[in-house]
Each structure stands twice: as structure tokens, then as C-alpha cells.
Design an enzyme around this catalytic site. Structure first.
Site, PDB file in Angstrom:
ATOM      1  N   GLY A 115       1.702  12.371 -25.420  1.00 21.29           N
ATOM      2  CA  GLY A 115       0.280  12.266 -26.106  1.00 21.29           C
ATOM      3  C   GLY A 115      -0.265  11.106 -25.949  1.00 21.29           C
ATOM      4  N   GLU A 134      10.918  11.138 -28.823  1.00 23.11           N
ATOM      5  CA  GLU A 134      10.157  10.744 -30.254  1.00 23.11           C
ATOM      6  C   GLU A 134      10.936  10.051 -31.431  1.00 23.11           C
ATOM      7  OE1 GLU A 134       8.092  13.763 -27.767  1.00 23.11           O
ATOM      8  OE2 GLU A 134      10.281  13.686 -28.596  1.00 23.11           O
TER       9      GLU A 134
END
Length: 347
Positions: free
Chosen positions: A68, A138
Site C-alpha cells: 500500500g 507488516e
């Protein structure tokens, strides 16, 4: 064909196929809100269009999508306007891709991480070339494996998904195929031939005939057995304890433990819980749970600290809060998973 998306994503009708191309190579095709909304609109249109038999997603440049657009997320959050709407739309798109009744083919030739995984790995056909690298990194930036990772990773055999979630380590196409993340592997040089066949027939299976190759897994059997042994433990603490006991005489355990110890303790606890829980949840249920976590993450400390260390002050060491894995209590973790009431994700 214009579904919005500007110069970041391109849509074409070619033969029997709806072809999507990510066109932000200079940004490693990081997924933006505009791209999410445009892809969602295209999917809605093509699902209803009888002349479209198959949807294919590919990318320009050396990455499929590195994730992202986290710099934008960081800046918006720091300005007191965390982009919850972007994530809501992204998660709805991830769930839509999982529900698409037509074949949805992702052609992955390069890095695929985070948000890029969300728009590729929930479809029916995941084709990886020898240039592909997969990761859900992440926990290293104080975030959590999202975009449907809690649906994708629990289903991998030998606790491989838990290993990927807690380390953020990258794998190549052989391991992706062996684990079930990829459905097929194909030579990079054969992509054009495959696409030509696909748009002509609209049938991924016949287009793959003679082009799909068996890739050998990169991780050897003893290492896979070690992953299965350590990462199947019943709690996060037990996983770490298992690695600690093996580390003095086992290079893999020592290296893996060292990696995990650099990750956000909060992120590790959340990742362990969501991957454990995800095995019994539907994709839609997983996305609702991830949205609950997301809202708390955007209001927390570690995500912004992780991005600061990785991107703003490149290469600096993040100062996690809490700093130790044992300092994160069960109630702290519960709070991330608590229902949102009227703000729950609507699918």
C-alpha cells in the site's frame, strides 16, 4: 476503458478478457485509494458483462506491487486524519475479489507484498514467475498482516503461514507453489504467450497448457520440518520458547528468533491471534476482524514509529511501545479485536 484511476492503473478489453495493468512502476506499483476504487468499479462491470470470461491483473516494471501507499497513510495519520476510508474500500475490494465467480488471474513477475497481495492472491489463479518474491512484512513496520492475510495464511500447510506472518520473510516462486500460495508457476519469458492465449480463449487452464512449469521449492525439508515444529506451538510465547531452546545449536532457529525480536511486539501478538483465528473464519469475517484491528492500529504508536524508522529516517531502529514481547498483555491484544459498533466494516 475508463473506470477512473488516472495514470495509476489501466483497463483494457482484449478478446475474452478484461485486462488490468498497474502503472505506477516508479512507486513499485504501491496501491492507492484511486486504484482500489477503479479496480472495484471495473470488477463490478465485468462481472455483469457476458463478453468477459476472465479478468487478468498484471503490472508494469520490476514489481507487481510492493504494498500500500504507506507514506501517504503515515502523513494523513500524523495530520490527525487517518485514512480509514481507504482501508475500508481496500478491504471491501479484497473480499469482492474472493467472491468473483469468473476466473481472476494474477500474473506476478516481481515483488508482491502487502496491499499487492490483497489484489492478487484472493483470485482463482495466482501465477508466479521466477522473478516473483512474496512477503507479508507488516510486523516489521509495527502494522499487521492485513488485506485478507488472516484468510490466506492459516490455510498453508506445516504452519508456513504463521512463519511468514511472524517473520515477514520473503519467499520465492517455488515455496509459493509448494505452500499453495501460488496455483501455478510460469517462466517470465512465457507471459506474453500465455496472455495471447488467454485473451483468445478466455480459459486460463487451456492457456496454461504446456506453459505451466513445476518450480522446485527453495526451502529444504529439514527447515520446513523445523518451521512446522516451532510455529505450530499453541501460543506466541511457546513459539518463541521453542526457538530459544533450539537456537544455541540450530542456525535456522537462531536466525529466525533474531528476526522476530526486531519486530513490533504488539504486531507479533496481533498477527499470532489473527492467523490462529482466521482458520475458522470466512473471508468476509476475516475482513471485518482486520478492519477492527486496523482502526486501533491507526490510533496507536507502533505503526507510525515503524514507518518513521523504515522510510522517514531510513534504516534507524524503531522504538516499539511496549518494547518487549512479554510486556504486551492479553487485555491489550483483546482491545484490538473488540467490535466497532456502528463503525464495523460493511461488505
Amino acid at each position: 476503458m475508463d473506470f477512473g484511476g488516472g495514470n495509476e492503473i489501466r483497463f483494457e478489453r482484449s478478446g475474452r478478457a478484461g485486462v488490468v495493468t498497474l502503472t505506477r512502476p516508479q512507486a513499485l506499483n504501491a496501491v492507492t485509494h484511486r486504484m482500489v476504487n477503479a479496480l472495484d468499479k471495473a470488477l463490478r462491470a465485468w462481472e455483469r458483462d457476458d463478453s468477459v470470461d476472465v479478468v487478468v491483473v498484471k503490472a508494469e516494471g520490476r514489481a507487481f506491487s510492493a504494498g500500500g501507499d504507506i507514506l501517504h497513510i503515515y502523513e494523513a495519520g500524523r495530520a490527525g486524519k487517518p485514512p480509514v476510508d481507504f482501508f475500508a474500500d481496500e478491504y471491501r475490494l479484497n473480499a469482492r475479489i474472493a467472491r468473483v465467480e469468473k476466473p481472476y488471474v494474477a500474473l506476478i513477475d516481481g515483488i508482491v507484498m502487502g496491499g499487492g497481495v490483497g489484489i492478487s492472491f484472493h483470485g482463482s489463479h495466482r501465477l508466479l514467475t521466477e522473478n516473483a518474491q512474496f512477503a507479508m512484512p507488516e510486523v516489521g513496520i509495527g502494522f499487521f498482516p492485513d488485506v485478507g492475510a488472516s484468510h490466506l495464511l492459516p490455510n498453508l500447510g506445516g504452519s508456513f503461514g504463521m512463519y511468514l506472518a511472524l517473520t515477514g520473510n520473503r519467499i520465492r516462486y517455488g515455496d509459493a507453489l509448494w505452500s499453495g500460495l501460488a496455483t501455478h508457476t510460469i517462466k517470465a519469458q512465457d507471459q506474453t504467450g500465455f496472455l495471447d492465449r488467454l485473451v483468445a480463449t478466455g480459459d486460463p487452464e487451456s492457456a496454461l497448457r504446456g506453459l505451466s512449469i513445476p518450480a522446485r521449492r527453495e526451502t529444504d525439508s529439514p527447515t520446513l520440518e523445523a518451521i512446522a515444529r516451532h510455529f505450530a506451538q499453541p501460543t506466541l510465547g511457546d513459539i518463541i520458547g521453542s526457538l530459544e531452546r533450539a537456537a544455541p545449536s540450530d542456525a535456522f532457529a537462531a536466525k529466525t528468533l533474531a528476526t522476530i525480536r526486531t519486530r513490533s511486539p504488539t504486531s507479533l501478538h496481533i498477527a499470532w491471534r489473527e492467523i490462529s483465528a482466521g482458520s475458522t473464519l470466512s473471508m468476509d469475517e476475516c475482513m471485518r476482524v482486520e478492519f477492527r484491528i486496523l482502526n486501533r492500529m491507526l490510533a496507536g504508536h507502533d505503526f507510525y514509529e515503524g514507518i518513521r524508522a523504515a522510510i522517514i529516517d531510513k534504516g534507524s531502529t524503531p522504538q516499539w511501545r511496549p518494547a518487549g514481547i512479554d510486556d504486551v498483555g492479553a487485555a491489550d491484544v483483546d482491545a484490538y479485536f473488540a467490535p466497532l459498533g456502528e463503525r464495523e466494516l460493511e461488505l
